[in-house]
Design a protein around this motif. Structure first.
Motif, short mmCIF file in Angstrom:
data_model
loop_
_atom_site.label_atom_id
_atom_site.label_comp_id
_atom_site.label_asym_id
_atom_site.label_seq_id
_atom_site.Cartn_x
_atom_site.Cartn_y
_atom_site.Cartn_z
N VAL A 261 55.26 42.34 47.12
CA VAL A 261 56.21 43.01 46.01
C VAL A 261 56.62 42.11 44.90
N SER A 262 56.52 42.66 43.64
CA SER A 262 57.03 41.86 42.71
C SER A 262 56.54 40.37 42.37
N LEU A 263 55.09 40.38 42.39
CA LEU A 263 54.22 39.12 41.93
C LEU A 263 54.30 39.41 40.42
N ARG A 264 54.86 38.23 39.78
CA ARG A 264 55.23 38.44 38.36
C ARG A 264 53.87 37.97 37.40
N GLU A 265 53.00 36.95 38.07
CA GLU A 265 52.04 36.43 37.19
C GLU A 265 50.59 36.62 37.84
N SER A 266 50.51 36.37 39.17
CA SER A 266 49.41 36.48 39.79
C SER A 266 49.55 36.32 41.37
N GLY A 267 48.89 36.88 42.10
CA GLY A 267 48.58 37.12 43.31
C GLY A 267 47.81 35.98 44.23
N ILE A 268 46.91 36.62 44.91
CA ILE A 268 45.77 36.10 45.56
C ILE A 268 44.67 35.24 44.65
N ASN A 269 44.76 34.03 44.50
CA ASN A 269 43.95 33.30 43.40
C ASN A 269 42.91 32.82 44.21
N SER A 270 41.33 33.29 44.37
CA SER A 270 40.58 32.51 44.95
C SER A 270 39.95 32.04 43.77
N ARG A 271 39.43 30.66 43.96
CA ARG A 271 38.96 29.91 43.00
C ARG A 271 38.25 28.70 43.51
N ALA A 272 37.50 27.96 42.77
CA ALA A 272 36.87 26.72 43.21
C ALA A 272 35.71 26.93 44.46
N GLY A 273 35.11 28.18 44.41
CA GLY A 273 34.06 28.33 45.61
C GLY A 273 34.77 29.04 46.70
N ALA A 274 36.18 29.36 46.99
CA ALA A 274 36.96 29.98 48.07
C ALA A 274 36.36 31.35 48.17
N ARG A 275 36.54 31.81 49.23
CA ARG A 275 36.05 33.09 49.71
C ARG A 275 37.11 33.69 50.62
N ALA A 276 37.57 35.00 50.27
CA ALA A 276 38.52 35.50 51.02
C ALA A 276 38.23 37.19 51.23
N LYS A 277 38.43 37.45 52.48
CA LYS A 277 38.39 38.69 53.08
C LYS A 277 39.65 39.28 52.84
N VAL A 278 39.91 40.26 52.01
CA VAL A 278 41.18 40.78 51.76
C VAL A 278 41.21 42.49 52.14
N GLU A 279 41.79 42.81 53.12
CA GLU A 279 41.80 44.29 53.52
C GLU A 279 43.08 44.61 54.20
N ASN A 280 43.25 45.96 53.93
CA ASN A 280 44.18 46.70 54.28
C ASN A 280 45.68 46.13 54.04
N ASN A 281 45.67 45.55 52.98
CA ASN A 281 47.11 45.14 52.35
C ASN A 281 47.79 46.16 51.31
N TYR A 282 49.20 46.03 51.30
CA TYR A 282 49.71 46.88 50.33
C TYR A 282 50.22 46.01 49.12
N PHE A 283 49.83 46.31 47.92
CA PHE A 283 50.34 45.77 46.73
C PHE A 283 51.38 46.67 45.70
N ARG A 284 52.59 46.07 45.39
CA ARG A 284 53.35 47.23 44.95
C ARG A 284 53.98 46.32 43.66
N ASN A 285 54.16 47.11 42.54
CA ASN A 285 54.95 46.53 41.45
C ASN A 285 54.88 45.18 41.09
N SER A 286 53.66 44.83 40.58
CA SER A 286 52.87 43.47 40.61
C SER A 286 51.94 43.50 39.60
N LYS A 287 51.35 42.28 39.26
CA LYS A 287 50.60 41.96 38.30
C LYS A 287 49.37 40.92 38.80
#
Length: 521
Positions: A261-287
């Motif tokens: 809730v209310s992530l103002r600039e960025s959220g999950i930032n996967s970089r530099a070869g990272a791998r993320a499994k992102v499932e069944n989350n709820y993102f609200r009022n964010s960027k």
């Protein structure tokens, strides 16, 4: 070599005497409370995470007491459960020396040790402006604690500004039901809430709250620090955060059933070869809640079942690759452990009822129903490490007896167009009342005095999380029966009244109440 019985007794008596002198209570077996629950996620791998299970239980009320408990163990790997009650701060956290520890003043130092559980009990454990540092250690559990306002600049400073920080060959850490919070970003002197770097692996963060900070946390201190990973984040609330929820540099992360809730600039930032499994989350009022940001070194994600509610996305650029507005998988991640997924639509409600310190260590059963786990070891003394809540806690238990609102009357302070006061007592979740504006009152009333001890507030399907803070008021006397935030079940001492009011004092927009149920018990 095993000590003779007489020598072991002398050591035990000496330890007890030292403990008494500095506020460490060594609990007899029949008084020690079990640190209930079992690790989840990647913390179950690599041999598992059991903390101090099977070891002595001590109870402390100072940071010096924590250090003393660590330093008076026979060895740096002797299992120990440290129950913490009270406020831990710079004034009561001193360095303690010993062969089984390496501590420092002004920070809770878990360095070059293993097999330790730290768990908040009683009226709660608050680490105030004091961070927890885990270094060159393994098999650590931290549960039911609040860590707040840890600074890297200004005064006082602690732990490089991280609420909980891990580095240098750390293995198998489970942080559960914690509240990690700051009061601003880097310009106000704060850094990350949950950081891992320099070869930290097999970590789980579960049922925790991370809020009011510029930085949620990172895995990897730089683009070259890619030796970290195998981290699980589940059933956490990230709220009012600028970025890093988390920042992943290399490694693998499993991120499921979290509420953002209310992530103002960025959220999950996967970089530099990272791998993320992102499932069944709820993102609200964010960027920009998912993608690769602030670098040209790409990361990857596998997505499924997420809900993006009022999420905005920036345009792609040389150093920005947002996953949205229609996130698609660009990798696959195989998860080696069993887990149950709550539907994303119920995540806000489940997380609201379970996440953070002092929530009864409640967990989801994987079917959108929070529950309180039973202690792992029965004992005639206090077996639960969690204090009784000081304010009513939502509970999923179905109330006994009839819903007294059916057949009663209702009114309120205002009603938005298309809504009705009567909708909150018609037994339907498809109709609702909403005030004009972000706050307002809705009431149930009877023609004669009626005894009520439980209320259930239900939101329409798909609108969970619309209700912020509230008060439950005996309309006749003006007495506040209960207060809290979010929808759910509320219990309070049985009260005879003719009108009960649910007063919404804040919300994230236009709150909606589908049903205002009342019960005698």
């Amino acid at each position: 070599m095993r000590r003779p019985v007489a020598l072991r007794l002398q050591v035990a008596l000496a330890t007890t005497a030292v403990g008494a002198a500095i506020g460490v209570a060594v609990l007899p077996t029949h008084e020690a409370s079990a640190a209930a629950g079992a690790a989840t996620g990647y913390a179950t791998q690599n041999g598992g995470t059991t903390g101090g299970a099977g070891g002595q239980t001590v109870r402390v009320s100072t940071g010096t007491g924590i250090h003393t408990a660590l330093c008076t163990r026979p060895s740096s790997s002797t299992p120990i459960i440290i129950e913490v009650q009270g406020t831990i701060n710079h004034g009561n956290t001193a360095k303690v020396s010993g062969n089984s520890c390496s501590t420092a003043a002004g920070v809770i130092e878990l360095k070059q040790i293993s097999n330790v559980t730290i768990i908040g009990v009683g009226t709660g454990a608050v680490f105030d402006q004091l961070g927890i540092h885990i270094r060159e250690s393994r098999n650590i559990i931290i549960r039911n604690v609040t860590v707040r306002n840890v600074k890297k600049s200004g005064s006082p400073t602690s732990n490089g500004g991280d609420a909980i920080g891990m580095e240098s060959g750390v293995r198998n850490v489970w942080v559960d039901h914690a509240t990690l919070e700051a009061s601003g970003g880097e310009s106000e002197g704060y850094d990350g809430l949950f950081d891992m770097k320099d070869d930290t692996q097999y970590v789980t963060l579960s049922y925790s709250i991370l809020r009011n900070s510029g930085r949620g946390g990172l895995i990897g201190s730089s683009e070259s620090d890619r030796s970290n990973g195998f981290v699980t984040f589940h059933h956490n609330l990230y709220e009012n955060i600028d970025s890093r929820t988390p920042l992943l540099r290399g490694g693998i992360a499993h991120i499921y059933n979290n509420h953002y809730v209310s992530l103002r600039e960025s959220g999950i930032n996967s970089r530099a070869g990272a791998r993320a499994k992102v499932e069944n989350n709820y993102f609200r009022n964010s960027k920009d809640v998912l993608g690769t940001f602030y670098t040209s070194e790409a990361g990857y994600w596998q997505v499924a079942g997420n809900i993006f509610d009022n999420v905005t996305w920036s345009s792609p650029g040389s150093d920005n690759n947002p996953a949205g507005p229609n996130p698609q998988s660009n990798t696959t991640v195989s998860i080696p452990y069993a887990y149950s997924l709550d539907a994303a639509s119920c995540v806000p409600d489940v997380v609201r009822q379970t996440a953070g310190a002092n929530t009864g260590l409640r967990e989801s059963n994987g079917s959108c129903s929070p529950q309180t786990p039973a202690p792992t070891t029965p004992a005639p003394g206090p077996t639960s490490p969690t204090p009784a809540p000081t304010s009513p806690t939502p509970t999923p238990t179905q109330p006994a007896g009839p819903n007294l609102s059916i057949g009663a009357g209702s009114d309120g302070s205002s009603k938005a167009s298309g809504t009705s006061y009567g909708n909150v007592r018609d037994g339907s979740l498809s109709t609702y009342w909403s005030p004009v504006g972000a706050t307002g009152d809705i009431s149930i009333k009877w023609g004669s005095a009626t005894t009520v001890s439980r209320v259930v507030i239900r939101e329409p399907a798909g609108t969970q999380g619309s209700i912020g803070s509230w008060q439950l008021v005996n309309h006749g006397s003006g007495a506040v029966l209960a207060s809290g935030s979010g929808a759910g079940a509320i219990t309070f001492p049985a009260t005879s009244l003719t009108k009960i009011t649910f007063r919404i004092t804040s919300s994230g927009g236009s709150p909606k109440v589908a049903e205002f149920e009342t019960y005698a018990r």
